[in-house]
Design a protein around this motif. Structure first.
Motif, PDB file in Angstrom:
ATOM      1  N   LEU A   1      -4.089   0.833   7.324  1.00 15.94           N
ATOM      2  CA  LEU A   1      -5.492   1.014   6.911  1.00 15.94           C
ATOM      3  C   LEU A   1      -6.394  -0.016   7.592  1.00 15.94           C
ATOM      4  O   LEU A   1      -7.505   0.310   8.034  1.00 15.94           O
ATOM      5  CB  LEU A   1      -5.607   0.918   5.379  1.00 15.94           C
ATOM      6  CG  LEU A   1      -4.857   2.028   4.611  1.00 15.94           C
ATOM      7  CD1 LEU A   1      -4.918   1.788   3.111  1.00 15.94           C
ATOM      8  CD2 LEU A   1      -5.408   3.408   4.949  1.00 15.94           C
TER       9      LEU A   1
ATOM     10  N   LEU B   1      -6.571  10.225   6.498  1.00 18.55           N
ATOM     11  CA  LEU B   1      -6.594   8.892   7.106  1.00 18.55           C
ATOM     12  C   LEU B   1      -6.821   8.935   8.624  1.00 18.55           C
ATOM     13  O   LEU B   1      -5.960   8.524   9.399  1.00 18.55           O
ATOM     14  CB  LEU B   1      -5.325   8.119   6.737  1.00 18.55           C
ATOM     15  CG  LEU B   1      -5.126   7.951   5.216  1.00 18.55           C
ATOM     16  CD1 LEU B   1      -3.823   7.233   4.909  1.00 18.55           C
ATOM     17  CD2 LEU B   1      -6.300   7.176   4.587  1.00 18.55           C
TER      18      LEU B   1
ATOM     19  N   LEU C   1       0.187   7.230   6.249  1.00 17.48           N
ATOM     20  CA  LEU C   1      -0.162   6.042   5.453  1.00 17.48           C
ATOM     21  C   LEU C   1       0.771   4.876   5.769  1.00 17.48           C
ATOM     22  O   LEU C   1       0.330   3.736   5.870  1.00 17.48           O
ATOM     23  CB  LEU C   1      -0.101   6.387   3.950  1.00 17.48           C
ATOM     24  CG  LEU C   1      -0.290   5.230   2.969  1.00 17.48           C
ATOM     25  CD1 LEU C   1      -1.691   4.619   3.084  1.00 17.48           C
ATOM     26  CD2 LEU C   1      -0.049   5.694   1.520  1.00 17.48           C
TER      27      LEU C   1
END
Ligand code: PLP
Length: 438
Positions: free
Chosen positions: A310, A244, A269
């Protein structure tokens, strides 16, 4: 809050502690933490990468405030909730076709990897798992059982575990030789009484973190992927630490040009909240209901935080930012380290950078004590950085993905100063008496 560190030792068990210096934190914003003595401390660890957007990021704060103000239960065990569904849909859109099936949500890299280890064996009927020496996949029984990190010595391993060496280009002195040695090792393992068809999965870290921030030689994982495909072995990418945006690409496995069957996310995350995810093919991910669940899995507040992370990575182009600021740090550290015999190697991708410290560059002997002293000295000078490595001699930099260039400069200067002070023998080993590190 004064003397928080001492009070903690009178109240909190040491079983979950991994301490390098007497750090006590009462708050934080962006890339800085605030100590109980009021000091602003630049955070080049981001709590081992978990605080991916730094501390108190407005997107995460707002998302969890909203989710907690009208809370859709506490779990996805016995009801669907919107944040979990949205998060699963988002994660499915981010992984390669091969792994785009279903998503499982957990609390940590540990519970996710443990679930994968149990799931791949149960779903394939194969009794063996391949993993790397030096790999850290978690701190629960099942995730430790498939880990090869020396800090977990004495822990009972999965009975079908086969550990192979991770190629260490610096130690081998030649990336191609390091790659060839591991591939030969793999071939030898299966030339004896074992058959690759007995192996359910190969757990890999596309860049090995706790084993020493090892960047694999070019082409190495393509060979591993070929091996897995040839024998129907599931390729499991543990992206918990370096996934990520951390490495300057969205997924660390993209650097190797491979496509995993199963991807595991964690740490960053949740942007500081506990959440992990497994993404993989439907037949495996739907192996059986009630196969792996804990009461708070699919918690809507944690899922909302992950969605905010995200979204922010996308909106603020943090993949590009991580690549740019990371390259800048890598270049600066390489330049500054070149004058110090202590600095053996500076390596990494994006904002995942390792500095390997050695007794001297000719012998490349791990400088374990100097490494512990360097992180202690950096802390005294106002920087949080920890170390990793099978030989405990690699400084690991995983700052917030939002780190600015000027913050990068501040951290680089402190690291440089700390390394100079340690090289000059100015930092006393007495400081380490209560800090075992790992
Ligand atoms: C690659 C990797 N996988 C899994 C884990 C376990 O994650 P957690 O400690 O959040 O359970 C870690 C933790 O360091 C890790 O580095």
């Amino acid at each position: 809050m004064i003397d928080l560190y001492r009070r903690e030792s009178n109240s909190i068990s040491n079983m979950a502690q991994l301490r390098f210096f007497p750090q006590a934190i009462v708050g934080g914003k962006g890339s800085y933490l605030r100590g109980d003595d009021g000091r602003q401390i630049l955070d080049f660890s981001a709590s081992w990468g978990a605080a991916s957007l730094g501390h108190a990021h407005p997107s995460v704060r707002d998302a969890i405030t909203r989710a907690a103000s009208d809370q859709a239960g506490a779990s996805y065990l016995s009801s669907a909730n919107e944040p979990s569904v949205l998060l699963a849909e988002k994660l499915l859109s981010l992984v390669p076709e091969r792994s785009r099936g279903r998503v499982w949500l957990g609390h940590s890299g540990s519970d996710a990897n443990e679930t994968v280890a149990r799931m791949v064996v149960a779903a394939t009927g194969r009794r063996r798992i391949l993993a790397f020496k030096g790999a850290y996949h978690g701190g629960t029984s099942g995730s430790m059982a498939v880990s090869g990190h020396p800090a977990l010595k004495g822990v009972e391993k999965f009975s079908g575990l086969i550990l192979v060496p991770y190629p260490d280009s610096y130690a081998a002195g030649d990336p191609a030789a390091a790659s060839a040695a591991t591939l030969l090792h793999l071939e030898n393992v299966f030339s004896r009484d074992l058959r690759p068809e007995e192996v359910a999965a190969f757990f890999i870290e596309p860049i090995q973190g706790d084993g020493g921030l090892l960047v694999p030689p070019v082409g190495f994982f393509i060979e591993i992927e070929r091996f897995c495909r040839r024998h129907g072995i599931l390729l499991v990418c543990d992206e918990v630490k370096f996934g990520l945006a951390r490495t300057g690409l969205l997924h660390a496995f993209e650097h190797s040009g491979i496509e995993p069957d199963i991807v595991v996310f964690g740490k960053g995350l949740g942007g500081g909240l506990p959440i992990s995810a497994i993404v993989g093919p439907e037949p495996i991910m739907n192996y059986s209901p009630t196969f792996s669940y804990q009461t708070l899995h699919g918690n809507p507040i944690c899922a909302s935080a992950a969605l905010a992370v995200l979204d922010t990575i996308e909106r603020d182009e943090l993949v590009r930012h991580s690549a740019e600021v990371g390259a800048y740090i890598l270049t600066s550290l390489t330049k500054r380290g070149s004058g110090l015999e202590l600095v053996g190697d500076v390596r990494g991708k994006g904002l995942a950078i390792g500095i390997e410290l050695v007794g001297d560059r000719a012998s490349r002997t791990p400088a374990k004590i100097q490494t512990a002293l360097a992180v202690y000295r950096a802390f005294q000078l106002g920087l949080v950085v920890y170390y990793v490595g099978s030989n405990s001699n690699v400084l690991e930099l995983t700052p917030p993905l939002t780190l600015s260039k000027s913050e990068a400069d501040e951290g680089i200067s402190i690291i440089d100063q700390a390394l100079q002070d340690v090289s000059a023998g100015k930092v006393s080993t007495d400081l380490l008496s209560s800090f075992t590190g790992w």
